[in-house]
Design an enzyme around this catalytic site. Structure first.
Site, PDB file in Angstrom:
ATOM      1  N   SER A 149      36.215  -1.710  28.945  1.00  0.00           N
ATOM      2  CA  SER A 149      37.182  -1.202  27.964  1.00  0.00           C
ATOM      3  C   SER A 149      38.096  -2.335  27.533  1.00  0.00           C
ATOM      4  O   SER A 149      38.298  -3.303  28.299  1.00  0.00           O
ATOM      5  CB  SER A 149      38.024  -0.092  28.608  1.00  0.00           C
ATOM      6  N   TYR A 169      43.528   3.575  35.556  1.00  0.00           N
ATOM      7  CA  TYR A 169      42.372   3.430  34.663  1.00  0.00           C
ATOM      8  C   TYR A 169      42.148   1.956  34.340  1.00  0.00           C
ATOM      9  O   TYR A 169      41.029   1.435  34.437  1.00  0.00           O
ATOM     10  CB  TYR A 169      42.596   4.233  33.377  1.00  0.00           C
TER      11      TYR A 169
HETATM   12  N1  LIG Z   1      36.475   6.884  24.443  1.00  0.00           N
HETATM   13  C1  LIG Z   1      37.222   5.803  24.557  1.00  0.00           C
HETATM   14  O1  LIG Z   1      38.262   5.638  23.877  1.00  0.00           O
HETATM   15  C2  LIG Z   1      36.792   4.720  25.497  1.00  0.00           C
HETATM   16  C3  LIG Z   1      37.387   3.446  25.341  1.00  0.00           C
HETATM   17  C4  LIG Z   1      37.004   2.429  26.206  1.00  0.00           C
HETATM   18  C5  LIG Z   1      36.063   2.662  27.193  1.00  0.00           C
HETATM   19  N2  LIG Z   1      35.510   3.909  27.329  1.00  0.00           N
HETATM   20  C6  LIG Z   1      34.539   4.099  28.401  1.00  0.00           C
HETATM   21  O2  LIG Z   1      33.334   4.578  27.827  1.00  0.00           O
HETATM   22  C7  LIG Z   1      32.619   5.310  28.831  1.00  0.00           C
HETATM   23  C8  LIG Z   1      32.135   6.626  28.235  1.00  0.00           C
HETATM   24  O3  LIG Z   1      33.253   7.442  27.925  1.00  0.00           O
HETATM   25  P1  LIG Z   1      33.278   8.445  26.684  1.00  0.00           P
HETATM   26  O4  LIG Z   1      34.419   8.052  25.839  1.00  0.00           O
HETATM   27  O5  LIG Z   1      31.946   8.572  26.083  1.00  0.00           O
HETATM   28  O6  LIG Z   1      33.731   9.790  27.433  1.00  0.00           O
HETATM   29  P2  LIG Z   1      32.978  11.160  27.706  1.00  0.00           P
HETATM   30  O7  LIG Z   1      32.412  11.722  26.442  1.00  0.00           O
HETATM   31  O8  LIG Z   1      33.945  11.972  28.476  1.00  0.00           O
HETATM   32  O9  LIG Z   1      31.745  10.732  28.613  1.00  0.00           O
HETATM   33  C9  LIG Z   1      31.884  10.419  29.975  1.00  0.00           C
HETATM   34  C10 LIG Z   1      30.508  10.529  30.587  1.00  0.00           C
HETATM   35  O10 LIG Z   1      30.576  10.114  31.948  1.00  0.00           O
HETATM   36  C11 LIG Z   1      29.949  11.100  32.750  1.00  0.00           C
HETATM   37  N3  LIG Z   1      30.508  11.100  34.098  1.00  0.00           N
HETATM   38  C12 LIG Z   1      31.811  11.237  34.461  1.00  0.00           C
HETATM   39  N4  LIG Z   1      31.919  11.235  35.801  1.00  0.00           N
HETATM   40  C13 LIG Z   1      30.651  11.072  36.282  1.00  0.00           C
HETATM   41  C14 LIG Z   1      30.107  11.008  37.582  1.00  0.00           C
HETATM   42  N5  LIG Z   1      30.886  11.089  38.687  1.00  0.00           N
HETATM   43  N6  LIG Z   1      28.772  10.851  37.723  1.00  0.00           N
HETATM   44  C15 LIG Z   1      27.973  10.761  36.632  1.00  0.00           C
HETATM   45  N7  LIG Z   1      28.425  10.826  35.375  1.00  0.00           N
HETATM   46  C16 LIG Z   1      29.762  10.984  35.205  1.00  0.00           C
HETATM   47  C17 LIG Z   1      30.191  12.415  32.016  1.00  0.00           C
HETATM   48  O11 LIG Z   1      29.173  13.360  32.339  1.00  0.00           O
HETATM   49  P3  LIG Z   1      29.303  14.599  33.365  1.00  0.00           P
HETATM   50  O12 LIG Z   1      30.691  15.136  33.240  1.00  0.00           O
HETATM   51  O13 LIG Z   1      28.225  15.524  32.896  1.00  0.00           O
HETATM   52  O14 LIG Z   1      29.018  14.001  34.705  1.00  0.00           O
HETATM   53  C18 LIG Z   1      30.001  11.961  30.576  1.00  0.00           C
HETATM   54  O15 LIG Z   1      28.623  11.944  30.253  1.00  0.00           O
HETATM   55  C19 LIG Z   1      33.582   5.475  30.015  1.00  0.00           C
HETATM   56  O16 LIG Z   1      33.261   4.528  31.003  1.00  0.00           O
HETATM   57  C20 LIG Z   1      34.934   5.159  29.415  1.00  0.00           C
HETATM   58  O17 LIG Z   1      35.846   4.674  30.371  1.00  0.00           O
HETATM   59  C21 LIG Z   1      35.853   4.932  26.501  1.00  0.00           C
END
Ligand SMILES: NC(=O)c1ccc[n+]([C@@H]2O[C@H](COP(=O)([O-])OP(=O)(O)OC[C@H]3O[C@@H](n4cnc5c(N)ncnc54)[C@H](OP(=O)(O)O)[C@@H]3O)[C@@H](O)[C@H]2O)c1
Length: 254
Positions: free
Chosen positions: A141, A153
């Site tokens: 991130s 985080y």
């Molecule tokens: N959105 C942003 O602004 C942003 C910015 C920078 C970085 N990121 C990073 O991008 C990545 C994806 O996030 P996103 O924004 O796409 O959020 P999201 O839509 O909430 O997706 C998170 C994913 O992680 C899975 N997950 C969470 N805990 C887990 C566990 N213990 N075991 C296996 N899977 C797990 C969830 O699936 P289940 O709940 O089905 O397990 C879901 O598929 C994350 O690492 C986040 O930190 C996001």
């Protein structure tokens, strides 16, 4: 470093039940890969696999050593190879830190966002090395470069960035590049970005999961060590290193 052909190769994408991971699974399948889609919500993965050719559902919790090892074993026996591991599973855990009551949440943030990726790299290392050339793409991130108000985080993402850089040379020597993709604000289920999307002035700061997925596919092909997405965040990341006090002053209000 030579580009990697994705067609016909095998990818594992964690956190594929929504957001960036789901978009990445779709994009990699579109590029001709067999994609093992991993997350805890099996019904979401089944729906994705039913709607996209070459996506295969494999539920697992990345905070469980046993489940991650079972996952790697299942990929080895079903596909016999893994050319790309995308460590994307994560959660927006770790709000303000004021004392002991907040320690558990910091630990939880590290367990999924940092150790989740470490477990997967450990479990898939033998298969990745045997399938080389290959790639690991760790979704960290911009918060892993600039900490502005979410210490747990940010710590989990700084740790992931450090590990990614630290392990890079020894894995490259075995034919597997390890890269970081650092998204800025992206609207997803876990990160709804409601404050930013509420105003027309700040809405433009928020990217789509598809934009990040496209960057991950590019990094999977090229093996470049680092990519910030959207690209216009990059000067802030560079400024954090060359003019840290200025960036700290600018982010103090968060
Ligand atoms: N959105 C942003 O602004 C942003 C910015 C920078 C970085 N990121 C990073 O991008 C990545 C994806 O996030 P996103 O924004 O796409 O959020 P999201 O839509 O909430 O997706 C998170 C994913 O992680 C899975 N997950 C969470 N805990 C887990 C566990 N213990 N075991 C296996 N899977 C797990 C969830 O699936 P289940 O709940 O089905 O397990 C879901 O598929 C994350 O690492 C986040 O930190 C996001």
């Amino acid at each position: 470093m030579p580009a990697m052909e994705l067609q016909g190769k095998v990818a594992v994408v964690t956190g594929a039940s929504s957001g960036i991971g789901e978009a990445t699974a779709r994009a990699l399948a579109g590029a001709g890969m067999d994609v093992v889609a991993v997350a805890r919500r099996a019904e979401r993965l089944d729906a994705l696999a039913a709607s996209v050719d070459h996506v295969h559902a494999q539920p697992a919790d990345v905070t469980s050593d046993d489940e991650v090892q079972t996952l790697a074993g299942a990929v080895a026996s079903q596909f016999g190879a893994c050319h790309l591991l995308v460590n994307n599973a994560g959660a927006s855990l770790g709000g303000p830190f004021l004392g002991w009551d907040d320690v558990a949440e910091v630990r939880a943030a590290l367990d999924v966002n940092f150790f989740g990726a470490i477990r997967c790299m450990a479990a898939f290392a033998p298969l990745l090395f045997a399938s080389a050339p290959g790639r690991v793409v760790n979704v960290a991130s911009v918060a892993g470069k600039i900490a502005a108000g979410y210490p747990g985080y940010s710590a989990s993402k700084f740790a992931l960035v450090g590990f990614t850089e630290g392990v890079g040379a020894s894995w490259a020597a075995r034919g597997v590049t390890v890269s970081q993709v650092n998204p800025g604000f992206v609207q997803t289920e876990g990160f709804p970005q409601n404050d930013l999307t509420a105003s027309p002035l700040t809405r433009r700061l928020v990217a789509t999961p598809e934009l990040v997925a496209a960057a991950i596919v590019e990094v999977a092909r090229s093996g470049v060590p680092e990519r910030t997405v959207p690209r216009w965040y990059r000067p802030f990341v560079v400024a954090r290193h060359v003019a840290a006090p200025v960036v700290r002053a600018a982010t103090r209000r968060f």
